[in-house]
Structure formats: structure tokens, C-alpha cells
Write a protein that holds these residues in place. Structure first.
Motif, PDB file in Angstrom:
ATOM      1  N   VAL B 245       8.354  -6.404  31.780  1.00 26.18           N
ATOM      2  CA  VAL B 245       6.900  -6.384  32.008  1.00 26.18           C
ATOM      3  C   VAL B 245       6.333  -5.051  31.530  1.00 26.18           C
ATOM      4  O   VAL B 245       5.287  -4.985  30.886  1.00 26.18           O
ATOM      5  CB  VAL B 245       6.583  -6.601  33.504  1.00 26.18           C
ATOM      6  CG1 VAL B 245       5.100  -6.450  33.769  1.00 26.18           C
ATOM      7  CG2 VAL B 245       7.057  -7.961  33.945  1.00 26.18           C
ATOM      8  N   THR B 246       7.059  -3.976  31.840  1.00 25.87           N
ATOM      9  CA  THR B 246       6.632  -2.641  31.426  1.00 25.87           C
ATOM     10  C   THR B 246       6.472  -2.560  29.915  1.00 25.87           C
ATOM     11  O   THR B 246       5.476  -2.050  29.411  1.00 25.87           O
ATOM     12  CB  THR B 246       7.686  -1.608  31.866  1.00 25.87           C
ATOM     13  OG1 THR B 246       7.943  -1.794  33.235  1.00 25.87           O
ATOM     14  CG2 THR B 246       7.217  -0.211  31.626  1.00 25.87           C
ATOM     15  N   ALA B 249       3.459  -4.428  28.791  1.00 30.17           N
ATOM     16  CA  ALA B 249       2.219  -3.789  29.218  1.00 30.17           C
ATOM     17  C   ALA B 249       1.955  -2.498  28.460  1.00 30.17           C
ATOM     18  O   ALA B 249       0.825  -2.193  28.095  1.00 30.17           O
ATOM     19  CB  ALA B 249       2.270  -3.513  30.722  1.00 30.17           C
ATOM     20  N   ILE B 253      -0.738  -5.977  26.271  1.00 26.28           N
ATOM     21  CA  ILE B 253      -0.385  -7.277  26.809  1.00 26.28           C
ATOM     22  C   ILE B 253      -1.050  -8.428  26.041  1.00 26.28           C
ATOM     23  O   ILE B 253      -0.496  -9.502  25.922  1.00 26.28           O
ATOM     24  CB  ILE B 253      -0.761  -7.287  28.301  1.00 26.28           C
ATOM     25  CG1 ILE B 253       0.051  -8.307  29.055  1.00 26.28           C
ATOM     26  CG2 ILE B 253      -2.215  -7.475  28.529  1.00 26.28           C
ATOM     27  CD1 ILE B 253       0.047  -8.061  30.517  1.00 26.28           C
ATOM     28  N   LEU B 294      11.780   8.182  35.894  1.00 25.44           N
ATOM     29  CA  LEU B 294      10.526   8.859  36.203  1.00 25.44           C
ATOM     30  C   LEU B 294       9.595   8.838  34.982  1.00 25.44           C
ATOM     31  O   LEU B 294       8.400   8.553  35.090  1.00 25.44           O
ATOM     32  CB  LEU B 294      10.852  10.301  36.594  1.00 25.44           C
ATOM     33  CG  LEU B 294       9.879  11.047  37.487  1.00 25.44           C
ATOM     34  CD1 LEU B 294       9.629  10.257  38.748  1.00 25.44           C
ATOM     35  CD2 LEU B 294      10.444  12.420  37.827  1.00 25.44           C
ATOM     36  N   GLY B 297       8.140   5.370  34.438  1.00 27.70           N
ATOM     37  CA  GLY B 297       7.068   5.105  35.388  1.00 27.70           C
ATOM     38  C   GLY B 297       5.798   5.834  34.988  1.00 27.70           C
ATOM     39  O   GLY B 297       4.705   5.261  35.001  1.00 27.70           O
ATOM     40  N   ALA B 298       5.961   7.104  34.609  1.00 31.67           N
ATOM     41  CA  ALA B 298       4.793   7.911  34.267  1.00 31.67           C
ATOM     42  C   ALA B 298       4.094   7.340  33.032  1.00 31.67           C
ATOM     43  O   ALA B 298       2.862   7.228  33.004  1.00 31.67           O
ATOM     44  CB  ALA B 298       5.218   9.352  34.018  1.00 31.67           C
ATOM     45  N   LEU B 300       4.151   4.247  31.934  1.00 32.44           N
ATOM     46  CA  LEU B 300       3.496   2.987  32.305  1.00 32.44           C
ATOM     47  C   LEU B 300       2.184   3.259  33.040  1.00 32.44           C
ATOM     48  O   LEU B 300       1.143   2.670  32.738  1.00 32.44           O
ATOM     49  CB  LEU B 300       4.436   2.160  33.177  1.00 32.44           C
ATOM     50  CG  LEU B 300       3.903   0.813  33.642  1.00 32.44           C
ATOM     51  CD1 LEU B 300       3.558  -0.056  32.453  1.00 32.44           C
ATOM     52  CD2 LEU B 300       4.895   0.111  34.532  1.00 32.44           C
ATOM     53  N   LEU B 301       2.249   4.199  33.991  1.00 34.71           N
ATOM     54  CA  LEU B 301       1.055   4.489  34.792  1.00 34.71           C
ATOM     55  C   LEU B 301      -0.065   5.044  33.912  1.00 34.71           C
ATOM     56  O   LEU B 301      -1.217   4.607  33.989  1.00 34.71           O
ATOM     57  CB  LEU B 301       1.410   5.485  35.899  1.00 34.71           C
ATOM     58  CG  LEU B 301       0.285   5.810  36.862  1.00 34.71           C
ATOM     59  CD1 LEU B 301      -0.155   4.558  37.594  1.00 34.71           C
ATOM     60  CD2 LEU B 301       0.716   6.870  37.855  1.00 34.71           C
ATOM     61  N   MET B 304      -1.593   2.348  31.790  1.00 36.04           N
ATOM     62  CA  MET B 304      -2.412   1.415  32.550  1.00 36.04           C
ATOM     63  C   MET B 304      -3.733   2.045  32.976  1.00 36.04           C
ATOM     64  O   MET B 304      -4.761   1.393  33.079  1.00 36.04           O
ATOM     65  CB  MET B 304      -1.655   0.934  33.787  1.00 36.04           C
ATOM     66  CG  MET B 304      -0.730  -0.209  33.513  1.00 36.04           C
ATOM     67  SD  MET B 304      -1.640  -1.667  32.984  1.00 36.04           S
ATOM     68  CE  MET B 304      -1.106  -1.843  31.326  1.00 36.04           C
ATOM     69  N   LEU B 305      -3.691   3.375  33.235  1.00 36.93           N
ATOM     70  CA  LEU B 305      -4.910   4.035  33.691  1.00 36.93           C
ATOM     71  C   LEU B 305      -5.860   4.315  32.529  1.00 36.93           C
ATOM     72  O   LEU B 305      -7.070   4.151  32.647  1.00 36.93           O
ATOM     73  CB  LEU B 305      -4.572   5.351  34.401  1.00 36.93           C
ATOM     74  CG  LEU B 305      -3.936   5.213  35.785  1.00 36.93           C
ATOM     75  CD1 LEU B 305      -3.638   6.582  36.365  1.00 36.93           C
ATOM     76  CD2 LEU B 305      -4.847   4.446  36.722  1.00 36.93           C
ATOM     77  N   PRO B 308      -5.693   0.538  29.076  1.00 37.85           N
ATOM     78  CA  PRO B 308      -5.230  -0.709  29.698  1.00 37.85           C
ATOM     79  C   PRO B 308      -4.880  -1.812  28.689  1.00 37.85           C
ATOM     80  O   PRO B 308      -4.165  -2.727  29.022  1.00 37.85           O
ATOM     81  CB  PRO B 308      -6.402  -1.116  30.590  1.00 37.85           C
ATOM     82  CG  PRO B 308      -7.555  -0.335  30.108  1.00 37.85           C
ATOM     83  CD  PRO B 308      -7.023   0.918  29.526  1.00 37.85           C
TER      84      PRO B 308
END
Lengths: 253, 338, 301
Positions: B245-246, B249, B253, B294, B297-298, B300-301, B304-305, B308
Motif C-alpha cells: 500500500v505504501t 501511495a 495512487i 523509520l 514511515g517518514a 510515506l507521511l 501523504m501530507l 497526496p
């Protein structure tokens, strides 16, 4: 009898304890524009949702061209030739205007998932047919200049037009328009009235839910008034306007 | 299929043909093969998430089913790898169909959790059903693939083979997107009610695309088994589903090329980070591979922020903006001259 | 003569074990519900709050050898701050949220917390001493750990605090108003953004407490978040999403079923029970066992 395209027989719908449509019996004549009016929350949109299969009636029958629609799914009802628009416009904002209308040709083409992905050059013919038909409807609604725009960025008036174009691309026998003029300015409302007349002249029966009384009285052949899910009056615009029950429903006692 | 996509596929094919001449190290070829397997799964997932708008955090399960079908049937029953792979696909079609019917009635968060739950169950079974899957110790000695007697016994051969399948998968997916079916799927994403009012059978379409995306995942899993020649439950945990999914995204997407970009970038990220750590060591900063999660995650975040629609779209738009600016400047200059 | 006694002790044992694990699911589910009620978001990082609570507690109580109550309070505060940061920096700035985007954002946060936990606490599991003695007591042939009593007691305290907060304090009432109708609440002068932040804070705090009280029994490690989270979500759905009292009952029910599965089927498949329940509920009755009319009644306590 022959000329009725759609008949509701003792249609009834409860939501929990609330009766939204109460033993409604109503016929719609072929080729006419019939308006369904009534105060807010009278159950007009519920009637549309019942006809198009989005919700199931608690009891009663819906007969379209002699077929029973009860228990049919929305996509089957669309295939039988009933198109509709939505009160809160539902254009596909992730597609262009042209693609939106091409979705309307979904039922007029038949290529499935396998052939769509494996054999595209052979499908170019069908694809071109879909495209040219969609373009015709775009011109019909004078949306040509927006064809390649993303549908989500159109102004509301054009979105409503697009929604109608998309439903017309289905080539329906019956078109249900849910408040097509709400949110439109005076000029756009007049254009919408003309469009509905044009649709009628194409031998498509129209059922209209609308709050703009001027528009309703102008273009309707018949008007049905419902309140609390019950039919309280039916007739030509003139008859309905003079009906005391209608006046009570709208103005209160 | 549009011209842009033809160019894209041609460019990708050329790149794939050239790469083994540039990358001769078997380790890096191996990384690129895993990249291909991720790409394959992500193409399917992108069709489901980006086009039909249905999230699945359970596609690792379909990869696992494909991989285990290949492994079990070839090692325990002596099937040919191709037959095993086919059987894996058939199994996945059945599983996806029966999981899809109830699952796809759900929306948004519920759908995400249901697919996540399904993936967890498959993982638990792969660990616990020792007699069947070998449990935590896995299955060894999976035979290699061969095409018409031509064995894929080197990394270069498998590299070409796996990327050929990715390109084939991409070709099919792109065709689908621009077809009547693709428009139906996008319509479901846009508005389910409107789609069904135009005659799109949303239930059938959702299940079909779910099954199709599961087939992509299953083939990816089978290829994994025949490349690594050994499988255990480790790589098929829930985290792998989340990672897919990551990738989709991060790349973008709503665009199949975006999903491909994301899959390639994130698959190569650990290698990039280890390069970086060598570099950073020169500055006295110690980077450990433990930090990878880490960093994932960073990234991806942040995407997304701030982007998008994903990296691909961001890149595409910034290039377009530069061109527009250039055009405007040129125009400005010519107007100024007049 | 022997048989009934056996059955009784078996049942008691299942109930004890079920209460022990189920309380954790119940607390995780309450955390899910709080954020769900305030925002409509399912927080995929909920399980990580539990892990973070457990690991922080280990550090404070073992490495820094603080007393249990002090470590308890500090840990809860720490995770609460993490929850607030999550809301401020990842949820609040999103201007055009779609469900898909929010899901992926909370997934990203969970990956970050998981990665950070791995870097800070390493990959091995961490032991922690029990709150009081670790000697088991025997009741009718079934054994129970004093820690289980602590878990149940703390769960009851939190439930009591929850009821008090949402029924008798102004802030709690405002949060409930936001959950029922955000626009109307805003019109009544409630700062809904603040309520969202508060819901993340409370939810993280409750998650932390769950992690703190279970760590002496299960030995926390950084990978546990996903499974704890999804089981907690199972409890939340079974109890009817948004209905916290339903979630407590459902959480304990799932705990007991898990204990029975471990006893009668196989401990390998124990973890699958909660997931199968989750899927079954989602497929058959997504509104949960306390759904519809029942849910409305329970919501009013």
C-alpha cells in the motif's frame, strides 16, 4: 392504460418507524413531463430511489412498461431504460467531462474485462463509437468547450447539465430529474426548462422533482403533489394550483 | 491506451534491456528482480485502490498463497512449476472471490480492517499449519522455472523474465484503464450511486477487479518462490501488505505509472540508504539499517501530507510548471520585442 | 464426582485468562472509539500506543528504577504527548481529507512509531516485574495472577472514569456533542478542533495504560502493535463501533474465546480467533452485536 409508462401501486416505505412513502398509487403517462412536488421531506426523493432500486419498497408494486421493478438492482433498472440524476450532483470528479458521458454509454457497449485488457486494437471500433456518441451528447448540451476538463471543476450549473447528458447517453425511455434547477440562477433555470422541453420532444418521458414552482408549472403536463408520503392532489398544473389541499399543505393551516 | 503510455512502455522496455549491461553485480540484479515482483503486485493493487477506489491491506496474503501453492505443489507433489503457478492463480481466484463477496460490501475503514484481518489470518495459518507449509522453517528446494526447456538458472535470465512479465502486466492494465471497464471502475470510485444508475454493476465490477489484482499478486508470489527457491512465512507478514500500500501511495495512487514509480523507488530505497550510510560515515554519522522502517514511515507521511497524489504526479506537475514558465517567459520576450 | 470440579476450574481458568487479555483489547477498543467518535477516523496507530506504553514503562521502571506508580504516570503522560503530536502534525494539517488518505496517514504514523521503537528499544522482548507479587493464587482449582487483578481493577477504574468524564464534566459533554453532530456542536460554540486533539490525547493515554498493565505478562516487543491494534479493532466492531461500553464487553468476550481456543484447539491458532470474529462480524452485522437500537441505548449509559 396503454399509454402509462410507469405505474406505482400502493407503494409503501418505512424507515424504522417513520413512514416515508405511504400507500402511494400513481401513473405516469408516456411522453409527458410529470412533476412531483411537495414540501421538504415529503418523500419525493424516496420515490425516485424506490423506482431506481436504490432502496427496496416495504410493500407495493412498481411497474415499468409492464415489467415489475421490485427487487431489481439499480444497474438492471438502468438497463431497462430508466435514467436519473441526483439531488446533490454526482458527477465523477475523477474523470473528464467526456469520460463522464462515455460512462453513460456503458450499457450500449459490451466489451468485458478480459477482452478490454487483451485485445485493444480490435476494440478501437467500439471505443470510437462510444466516443462519438458521447461527443454528440456533449454538443447537444453545449458542453463542447469543457470536454477535456475535469468534471469536478465545472460550475454547478454545468455539472447539472453534465449529469443530464450522462443520463441521456444511456438513451433511456424514462428520465428522472431530481431538482435539476436547485442552485441555478434565473438564466440557467430558463435554459434548464428549455432543455427539459427538448428532452420531451425526443419522446423521453420525464419525471421531475423540483421546488421552483414557476419552472414546474411552465413545463409540466401533469403535476402530482405529495405530503408525508401520501398523494394529496394530481392533475394539470392549473388544477393543482387551485386545489385547496395543496394550498393547505404548502401554507399550513 | 494513449500515446504517453506507449512511450512509457517503450522507454521502460529499453531500460530493462540495457540494465543488465550496466549492472553486472548479481546482488543488485537480485534487488532489481525483487523490484519487478513488487511492481507486479503494485500494478494490481493500483487497479484496485487507485481506479476502483477500494483499499486492500491484504494483498500480501495473495502473494503468500501464490508462493505457497508453487512451493508445495512442486516440492511435495512434483508438479511442474508452470502447472503449480496456474494452480496458485486458480486458488487465488477462488479465495479472492469468496473473500471479496462479503468484504467489498464494506467501505473505507471497514474494508481496510477486513482485508488486514484476512492477511493476518493467512499469515497465522502459514506459520501454524506446519504439516502443510513447513511452519516457520518453511519449504526448501523449490525447482527453478524453465521456458521450453530453457532453464532460468541465472539472475540475468530471471531478470529479463520477471520484467517481461511486469511489462506484459502493465500493458494489460493500461489497456484496461482506457476501456469501458476502466471507466466503469473509475465511475465506482467517483460515485457508486451514479455509476449504478448508469448501468454499471458495481458488485460484480468490484469483485472482478479484486480478483484481477489478486491474480497479479499471486503470480508475483509464485515468481518469488521460483526465484529464491526457498520460502518461509517471514516475508508474507502483515507488514508486507502494508508496504505494498505504501509503494502505491508514495508513487501516486490514481496513476498506474505512479504505482510503478513508487514500487521501484521504495524497493530500491534500502540499497540507496545503505549507500547513503557509507557516505554519511565520512561525516561521522552512523546510519544503521534499523532506521529503514523509520525512513519508510517518514517518506510515506511526508508524501501523504504534502503530495497526496504521489511523487509521480508531483514530478509530472513540476516539470509541466517549468515548461509553462519557460513558455511564458519566451512569449513574454517575443511580445516585448513586438 | 471429579468431572464437575474439573469443568468449573476449566471455566474459571478461561475466564481469568480471558479477562487478562480481554481487558487489553477492551482498552484498545475504547481508544479506537474515542478517535472514531470525534473524527470518524480509524486510527491504525492505536496498537502502537499500546506498545509504546509498555516499552516506556519497562525503561522507566527497570532501567531508571522508578517506583511503579511514578513510572505509570510518566509513561501515560509521555504517550499522551505522542498522541497529541500525532494529531497536531499529521491529522490537523490535512485540509482535504479523504478516507483513503487518512487511513494511509495513520498507517504511516504507525510505521514511524514502530521504527522508532525498534531503534530505541531494540528487537528483543522486554521483561518487567509484576506490579505486586508474581505468585499465582488458586481459586477453585484455577490459578490467577495478582497482575490479572490489577488489570481488571485498572480497567474498571478507567471505565468508571470514562463514564464520569463523558456524563458529568463539561469537556466530556462537549466531546459527546461533537461525536453526535459536529456542525451543531460547533454552532453551539464548542471548539471542535480542540476536541479532536483531546480525543487523540485520551486515546493515546488509554492505549499506554493498556500497554503498561499487560507488559509484565506478555513481555513487550516492537512488533506487537499491529496484532494488538487489529484485535482491539475487532473488539470495537463487535461491540458496535463508537460504543465504548459495548467494546469493553466485546473485548472481554474475545479474550475469553481466545483462551478457550488456546485450550481446546491449538495455541498456534489462538491469534486467529479474534480476527475470525472480526471478519465474521464485519460480514454478517457490521453494526456489531450491540448495533442499532441497542447501541443507542448503551451510548447513553
Amino acid at each position: 392504460m396503454q399509454s402509462d409508462i410507469l405505474k406505482l401501486e400502493q407503494l409503501h416505505k418505512n424507515f424504522g418507524g417513520v413512514t416515508a412513502v405511504d400507500n402511494l398509487s400513481l401513473s405516469f403517462a408516456k411522453g409527458e413531463v410529470t412533476s412531483l412536488i411537495g414540501p421538504n421531506g415529503a418523500g419525493k426523493t424516496t420515490v425516485f430511489n424506490l423506482i431506481t432500486g436504490f432502496i427496496k419498497p416495504s410493500s407495493g408494486k412498481i411497474i415499468f412498461n409492464g415489467w415489475h421493478l421490485n427487487g431489481k438492482k439499480p444497474h438492471m433498472i438502468a438497463a431497462m431504460g430508466i435514467g436519473r440524476t441526483f439531488q446533490n450532483v454526482q458527477v465523477f470528479s475523477n474523470m473528464t467531462v467526456l469520460e463522464n458521458i462515455m460512462v453513460g454509454r456503458h450499457l450500449r457497449s459490451r466489451c468485458g474485462m478480459f477482452f478490454s485488457s487483451v485485445l485493444p486494437p480490435f476494440l478501437r471500433l467500439e471505443e470510437n463509437r462510444i466516443r462519438s456518441a458521447a461527443k454528440e451528447w456533449i454538443s447537444f448540451l453545449k458542453l463542447d468547450q469543457y470536454a477535456d476538463f475535469s468534471a469536478g471543476i465545472l460550475p454547478l450549473g454545468n455539472q447539472r447539465m453534465l449529469e443530464i447528458a450522462r443520463a441521456l447517453a444511456l438513451e433511456p425511455n424514462l428520465l428522472l430529474l431530481d431538482e435539476p434547477a436547485s442552485g441555478l440562477n434565473a438564466r440557467e433555470t430558463i435554459a434548464m426548462g428549455e432543455l427539459i422541453q427538448k428532452i420531451k420532444s425526443m419522446d423521453i418521458t420525464v419525471i421531475l422533482v423540483e421546488h421552483d414552482m414557476e419552472l414546474v408549472m411552465d413545463i409540466s403536463d401533469r403535476v402530482a403533489v405529495i405530503n408525508f408520503g401520501r398523494l394529496i392532489a394530481e392533475g394539470t398544473p392549473k388544477e393543482v394550483q387551485q386545489n385547496p389541499d395543496v394550498i393547505t399543505a404548502y401554507l399550513g393551516t | 491506451m494513449k500515446q504517453k503510455d506507449y512511450i512509457g512502455i517503450a522507454a521502460l522496455t529499453t531500460l530493462i534491456i540495457i540494465v543488465p549491461y550496466l549492472v553486472t553485480n548479481d546482488y543488485y540484479l537480485g534487488v532489481l528482480i525483487f523490484t519487478a515482483l513488487n511492481c507486479l503486485a503494485c500494478i494490481g493493487l493500483c487497479l484496485l485502490m487507485g481506479y476502483a477506489g477500494q483499499i486492500s491491506i491484504g494483498h500480501g496474503a495473495f502473494i503468500a498463497i501464490g508462493a505457497y501453492a508453487s512451493a508445495i505443489l512442486t516440492t511435495k507433489l512434483g508438479w511442474s512449476p508452470w502447472a503449480a503457478m496456474g494452480f496458485g492463480v486458480v486458488t487465488v481466484i477462488f479465495v479472492a472471490f469468496f473473500v471479496g463477496i462479503p468484504t467489498l460490501r464494506l467501505k473505507g475503514h471497514y474494508l481496510a480492517m477486513a482485508t488486514l484481518g484476512f492477511a493476518s489470518i493467512v499469515h497465522i495459518v502459514s506459520v501454524a499449519a506446519v504439516g502443510f507449509t513447513g511452519g516457520p522453517s518453511g519449504i526448501m528446494n523449490i525447482p527453478r522455472l524453465s521456458i521450453f526447456g530453457f532453464q532460468l538458472n541465472s539472475d540475468v535470465k530471471f531478470f529479463y523474465f520477471s520484467w517481461a512479465i511486469v511489462i506484459a502486466g502493465l500493458y494489460l492494465a493500461v489497456n484496461l484503464i482506457y476501456s469501458r471497464v476502466g471507466r466503469g471502475l473509475k465511475a465506482i470510485h467517483g460515485s457508486q450511486d451514479a455509476a449504478s444508475s448508469l448501468g454499471v454493476n458495481i458488485t460484480v465490477y468490484k469483485i472482478k477487479i479484486f480478483v484481477l489484482s489478486a491474480i497479479y499478486a499471486s503470480i508475483s508470489g509464485s515468481l518469488y518462490a521460483h526465484y529464491v527457491l526457498y520460502i518461509d512465512p517471514g516475508p508474507f507478514d502483515v507488514m508486507h501488505s502494508v508496504l505494498l500500500v505504501t509503494m502505491v501511495a508514495v508513487g501516486g495512487i490514481h496513476n498506474i505509472w505512479g504505482a510503478l514509480t513508487g514500487a521501484i523507488l521504495l524497493s530500491l530505497l534500502p540499497e540507496f540508504l545503505s549507500f547513503l550510510s557509507d557516505y554519511l560515515q565520512g561525516f561521522g554519522i552512523r546510519y544503521k539499517t534499523d532506521y529503514d522502517t523509520l525512513v519508510y514511515g517518514a517518506i510515506l507521511l511526508l508524501i501523504m501530507l504534502f503530495l497526496p497524489e504521489g511523487l509521480f504526479d508531483g514530478l509530472y506537475r513540476s516539470i509541466k510548471a517549468v515548461f509553462n514558465l519557460k513558455n511564458r517567459l519566451m512569449k513574454g520576450r517575443s511580445q516585448g520585442a513586438v | 464426582m471429579d468431572q464437575p470440579a474439573h469443568i468449573l476450574s476449566d471455566i474459571l481458568q478461561f475466564i481469568f485468562m480471558g479477562l487478562q487479555r480481554g481487558s487489553i483489547y477492551a482498552l484498545a477498543a475504547m481508544g479506537f472509539n474515542m478517535i472514531y467518535n470525534a473524527t470518524g477516523i480509524i486510527n491504525f496507530a492505536q496498537g502502537e500506543f499500546v506498545v509504546l506504553g509498555g516499552l516506556m514503562m519497562v525503561t522507566l521502571s527497570t532501567a531508571l528504577s522508578l517506583s511503579i506508580p511514578v513510572a505509570f504516570v510518566l509513561t501515560t503522560l509521555f504517550v499522551t504527548v505522542v498522541g497529541i503530536c500525532m494529531e497536531r502534525f499529521t491529522i490537523n494539517p490535512v485540509k482535504h481529507p479523504t478516507v483513503l488518505r487518512l487511513i494511509i496517514i495513520t498507517i504511516a504514523v504507525s510505521i514511524i512509531i514502530k521504527g522508532a521503537a525498534m531503534c530505541l528499544w531494540g528487537k528483543n522482548s522486554h521483561f518487567m516485574r509484576h506490579f505486586s507479587s508474581s505468585e499465582t493464587w488458586e481459586i477453585y482449582g484455577a490459578t490467577i495472577l495478582p497482575q490479572t487483578i490489577w488489570i481488571i481493577g485498572i480497567l474498571l477504574c478507567i471505565v468508571a472514569g470514562y463514564i464520569f468524564f463523558f456524563n458529568y464534566t463539561m469537556t466530556g459533554k462537549c466531546m459527546r456533542a461533537c461525536a453526535i453532530n459536529r456542525d451543531a456542536a460547533r454552532l453551539a460554540g464548542i471548539n471542535d478542533r480542540k476536541m479532536v486533539m483531546l480525543s487523540f490525547a485520551l486515546s493515546a493515554g488509554i492505549g499506554a495504560i493498556a500497554g503498561i498493565i499487560i507488559t509484565p505478562i506478555i513481555q513487550m516487543d516492537y512488533t506487537r502493535g499491529a496484532l494488538l491494534g487489529i484485535k482491539g479493532f475487532g473488539a470495537a466492531v463487535l461491540g458496535g463501533l463508537g460504543n465504548s461500553m459495548g467494546a469493553v464487553i466485546a473485548g472481554i468476550l474475545i479474550g475469553i474465546l481466545e483462551a478457550m481456543a488456546a485450550g481446546y484447539v491449538s495455541s498456534h491458532y489462538m491469534d486467529a480467533i479474534a480476527l475470525i470474529i472480526l471478519l465474521a462480524v464485519l460480514f454478517v452485522k457490521p453494526s456489531g452485536i450491540f448495533g442499532s437500537a441497542e447501541a443507542m441505548r448503551l451510548k447513553e449509559f
